[in-house]
Design an enzyme around this catalytic site. Structure first.
Site, PDB file in Angstrom:
ATOM      1  N   CYS A  14       2.405  55.048 -66.455  1.00 15.31           N
ATOM      2  CA  CYS A  14       1.033  55.117 -66.994  1.00 15.31           C
ATOM      3  C   CYS A  14       0.356  56.414 -66.561  1.00 15.31           C
ATOM      4  CB  CYS A  14       0.212  53.929 -66.505  1.00 15.31           C
ATOM      5  SG  CYS A  14       0.813  52.321 -67.033  1.00 15.31           S
ATOM      6  N   ASP A 440      -5.953  85.431 -36.048  1.00 18.60           N
ATOM      7  CA  ASP A 440      -6.992  86.417 -35.772  1.00 18.60           C
ATOM      8  C   ASP A 440      -7.373  86.270 -34.298  1.00 18.60           C
ATOM      9  OD1 ASP A 440      -9.122  88.283 -36.276  1.00 18.60           O
ATOM     10  OD2 ASP A 440     -10.480  86.568 -36.209  1.00 18.60           O
TER      11      ASP A 440
END
Length: 844
Positions: A14, A440
């Site tokens: 479905c 970082d």
């Protein structure tokens, strides 16, 4: 992404059908349908009307998700969508079905097989027994009519689903049994009692009823288990306060949260939940933010600090101003992220989707072939029919359809509970596959706020004396290092004195006058012009610099009074987090704009494999691009300048305390701003992916073994034969097993390193530092006479590009020019000589 509710779906076939139908709508760029939540996520410009029409044309229902009307909660629409409506309905159906089935089984099996007693009017009245079985089966079929309505609707729309298999299996059993009943009445009229008894054994009424009842049992178990997979999301929604106490015209008024507007002033007393995101105007308190971040230690809040909805004010009275309301609150954004992740599909789900699209038609074909083969080998019609029905009712497309979404829902919910937010199913799957993690430095590995780390006082000068002079000098400076010194002075109770004649000398230092004496502070070069710096101080300061710290020299009245070292200190959990990543086989890289010496010192303390220093803000994206050539890359950052790199990486991870731009650009958000959540997120991703593999294996192996067993392939080999009722029981439990397995993720300890496994590393393990140096690009145009053809162009081009300073040369004999790109200076004379040596003339 726009969200829609979809109704009428019963299995993976479905959801695949709806997805295909909506994807064809003009303007739809992406469509993802979730069988788990009966929802659909759409991206594109298509109108809601056209999308809903496409779903309805496919045989299902759809409605756009929106805010609930007259609701006191901004998340009421989402709460309403997750409400378990199926389980109560299925429970009623099951109770009614079992009641009638018990009577049916008593007559069909209890009496016929074990001789259980029946009322006198039924004794030896086989036709009456058949009629009662027929009526009881009809009642059970009416109770479970949803299977037939949905199943045959799917056939009509040429999109058969799981309900189609159930309807065909149960319907075939009922029709054949009805035929046998009519044939029995004919035999009864002819007085052929042997035939009557023979037809009695051809009844499959109990199979028709039992199939429907057992599938309903499985559906109810599945619905209850699916409800538990959304417990984390429901728990987040339940945290949202329903009311707020506002201050209006000097009076406190209690209003629904939905009526609070930005700028309204609200109050929160000790023990109360903070109703909305805001900023503290008055008061101080400790706030428990574990509901959002998973961090159990309360956070102190004072004037100017931000507070978030659903957190708990534990001690003081707070008066706050609302800054984000409704769907903009932090809690609402978390709920939306988790909900969106469940509505999207992971790449691994594509396998199951492809199979689901052809699964049901294939099973129907196999059932028909099974029936024909058994008829051809000489078996009875009833026997061949039983084998075909067994094939229909044992196959389970639901297990395939649920294998991925249930694990994604539980995994993303687990992440949300621990302050790790995966924006999509794709990010949840890919996080566990990373081979390189680029970090970082500032704000990620380090705290992002410089702090005083060392204080070296000159002989006869106390630490307090040095800080008194330094704080007086730095009080008027806006430099981040000055703030670090002021913070340390406040810690030990030093009050900064007022100075005169303050002067800042950029790149060097500061000077001012205090009590008739000149104060100076700055780097070694500057302070050497103000005072003599002993050699031992220089050595100690150099050692501090070698360890990544910034030494600041201070003098008073022309004499050195000491050195204060300031550094952006590494977060406590960073080294341990990096070790955990390395133990997983992940290569850890630190990116920083610092010089190589400072970067290497910090990288050494953190324990990273590789340091890339001197990276300009706009250069991070280029570094990530190059790292991706060596493996799957995760970028972790917190600033605006990290956004391009976060987007370029395979997986971008934003520290939650970072900027909104970084968070928007990332695939994963760490609410706690802790680096230790990076390995935790990778563990969760790997566990979720492993769970999906287990679910898919079970779904495939169940059907691969079950369908041949039902078809009778093993009857002659091993004597195994499957009754349709047992096939239905197996089908009803298969989806339940998949969902239950996914719920095991709730038991995962994402902080434990016990089960960490190394993946194949993308890079060698040695630690190294690379300094990225900015390169200058220059362009020069040379006018040349004598070039007549492309051969001339090639000759000039080759001679120019032979110079190492020339990166490229574009030569045109038609224009009579050579345009060269340079990475370093080169004299015109050298270029001119090289060209003229080839027989051409340089004009300009």
């Amino acid at each position: 992404m726009e969200q829609y509710n979809v109704t009428g779906m019963s299995c993976a076939a479905c959801s695949t059908r709806v997805e295909k139908a909506v994807s064809k709508v003009p303007g739809v760029t992406s469509c993802s349908v979730s069988l788990l939540t009966n929802s659909m996520g759409i991206e594109g410009t298509a109108s809601p009307e056209s999308i809903i029409k496409a779903v309805e044309d496919a045989g299902y229902g759809a409605s756009k998700k929106g805010a609930a009307q007259n609701s006191t909660s901004p998340n009421a629409a989402a709460e309403d969508a997750l409400k378990d409506r199926e389980t109560p309905k299925l429970k009623k159906r099951l109770i009614a079905s079992v009641g009638f089935l018990a009577v049916l089984m008593y007559i069909s099996m209890g009496h016929m097989m074990w001789g259980w007693p029946l009322p006198n009017f039924l004794k030896d009245n086989h036709v009456a027994m058949g009629l009662i079985q027929l009526l009881l089966t009809v009642i059970i079929m009416v109770i479970n009519q949803k299977f037939f309505i949905s199943g045959f609707k799917g056939l009509i729309h040429r999109a058969p689903n799981m309900d189609t298999l159930v309807a065909l299996g149960s319907g075939a059993s009922f029709l054949y049994s009805t035929y046998a009943l009519f044939a029995m009445t004919d035999a009864q009229m002819r007085g052929d009692m042997a035939a009557v008894m023979g037809y009695m054994h051809e009844f499959y009424f109990e199979s028709a009823a039992m199939i429907l009842t057992l599938i309903t049992v499985g559906k109810m178990l599945e619905a209850r288990s699916k409800g538990r997979t959304t417990d984390a999301l429901k728990g987040l929604m339940n945290l949202a306060p329903k009311t707020a106490v506002l201050v209006r015209d000097g009076q406190e008024v209690t209003v629904p949260v939905s009526e609070v507007r930005r700028g309204d002033v609200f109050v929160v007393r000790p023990g109360e939940n903070i109703p909305i995101d805001g900023v503290v105007l008055e008061g101080a308190s400790a706030v428990n933010e574990s509901a959002l971040t998973g961090e159990s230690i309360p956070v102190d809040k004072a004037v100017g600090d931000a507070v978030s909805a659903a957190t708990v004010n534990q001690s003081g009275f707070l008066r706050c101003e609302a800054t984000r309301v409704g769907e903009d609150t932090t809690l609402s954004q978390i709920i939306r992220m988790v909900s969106d992740a469940a509505a999207t599909k992971a790449p691994i789900a594509k396998i199951a989707d492809k199979v689901s699209g052809v699964f049901v038609p294939t099973v129907i074909c196999i059932a028909v072939v099974t029936f024909i083969v058994w008829m051809l080998v000489g078996q009875t019609f009833g026997y061949a029919l039983a084998r075909g029905i067994s094939v229909l009712v044992i196959s389970c497309p639901c297990a395939l359809g649920l294998a991925t979404p249930v694990a994604i829902m539980v995994g993303s919910g687990m992440g949300a509970k621990n302050g790790i937010l995966f924006k999509t199913a794709v990010s949840l799957e890919k996080t566990g596959k990373v081979q390189i993690v680029a970090l970082d430095k500032t704000g990620t590995i380090t705290s992002g706020e410089p702090r005083v780390t060392d204080i070296l006082s000159a002989p006869g000068i106390t630490e307090k004396n040095l800080l008194e002079a330094a704080s007086a000098l730095e009080k008027k400076s806006e430099h981040p290092l000055a703030k670090a010194i002021m913070a340390r002075a406040e810690e030990i109770g030093v009050q900064a004195k007022e100075v005169t004649d303050f002067m800042a000398k950029p790149g060097n230092g500061l000077t001012a006058a205090l009590n008739g004496e000149v104060l100076a502070g700055g780097n070694l070069k500057f302070i050497s012009t103000q005072a003599d710096v002993p050699a031992d101080f220089k050595e100690k300061a150099e050692a501090l610099a070698q360890s990544g710290k910034t030494p600041l020299y201070f003098s008073r009245g022309g004499k050195l009074i000491g050195v204060i070292a300031v550094a952006d200190v590494i977060k406590e959990d960073s080294p341990q987090a990096i070790r955990e990543l390395q133990n997983m086989g992940i290569h850890v890289v630190m990116l920083t704009g610092d010089n190589a010496r400072t970067a290497e010192a910090i990288g050494r303390q953190a324990g990273v494999n590789e340091v890339i220093a001197g990276v300009l803000p706009d250069g991070k994206e280029n570094v990530i691009r190059k790292l991706r050539e060596q493996g799957e890359v995760m970028m972790v950052g917190d600033g605006i300048n990290d956004a391009p790199a976060l987007t370029r990486a395979d997986i971008g991870v934003a520290i939650g305390a970072g900027t909104d731009i970084a968070i928007d650009a990332a695939d994963v958000v760490l609410m706690k701003s802790r680096l230790s959540d990076v390995p935790a997120g990778i563990r969760l991703s790997r566990a979720t992916l492993r769970n999906i593999h287990e679910n898919l294996f079970w779904a495939f192996i169940y059907n691969i073994i079950g369908i041949p067993l039902a078809a009778g392939v093993f009857i002659n080999l091993l004597g195994w034969q499957l009754n349709p009722m047992f096939g239905a029981a197996a089908m009803s439990l298969s989806s339940f097993c998949v969902v239950t397995n996914a719920l095991r993720l709730n038991l995962l300890n994402i902080r434990s390193t016990k089960h960490d496994k190394k993946i194949k590393s993308a890079k060698p393990a040695e630690t190294k530092t690379i300094e990225v140096k900015e390169t200058k690009t220059m362009e020069k145009t040379i006018k040349i006479n004598g070039m007549m053809c492309p051969h001339c162009e090639a000759t000039v081009k080759k001679c120019l590009e032979a110079f190492p300073q020339v990166t490229s040369a574009e030569v045109s004999h038609e224009k009579g020019t050579a345009v060269i790109q340079l990475n370093a200076e080169i004299s015109d004379a050298e270029l001119k000589k090289a060209i003229e040596d080839k027989g051409y003339e340089v004009v300009d």
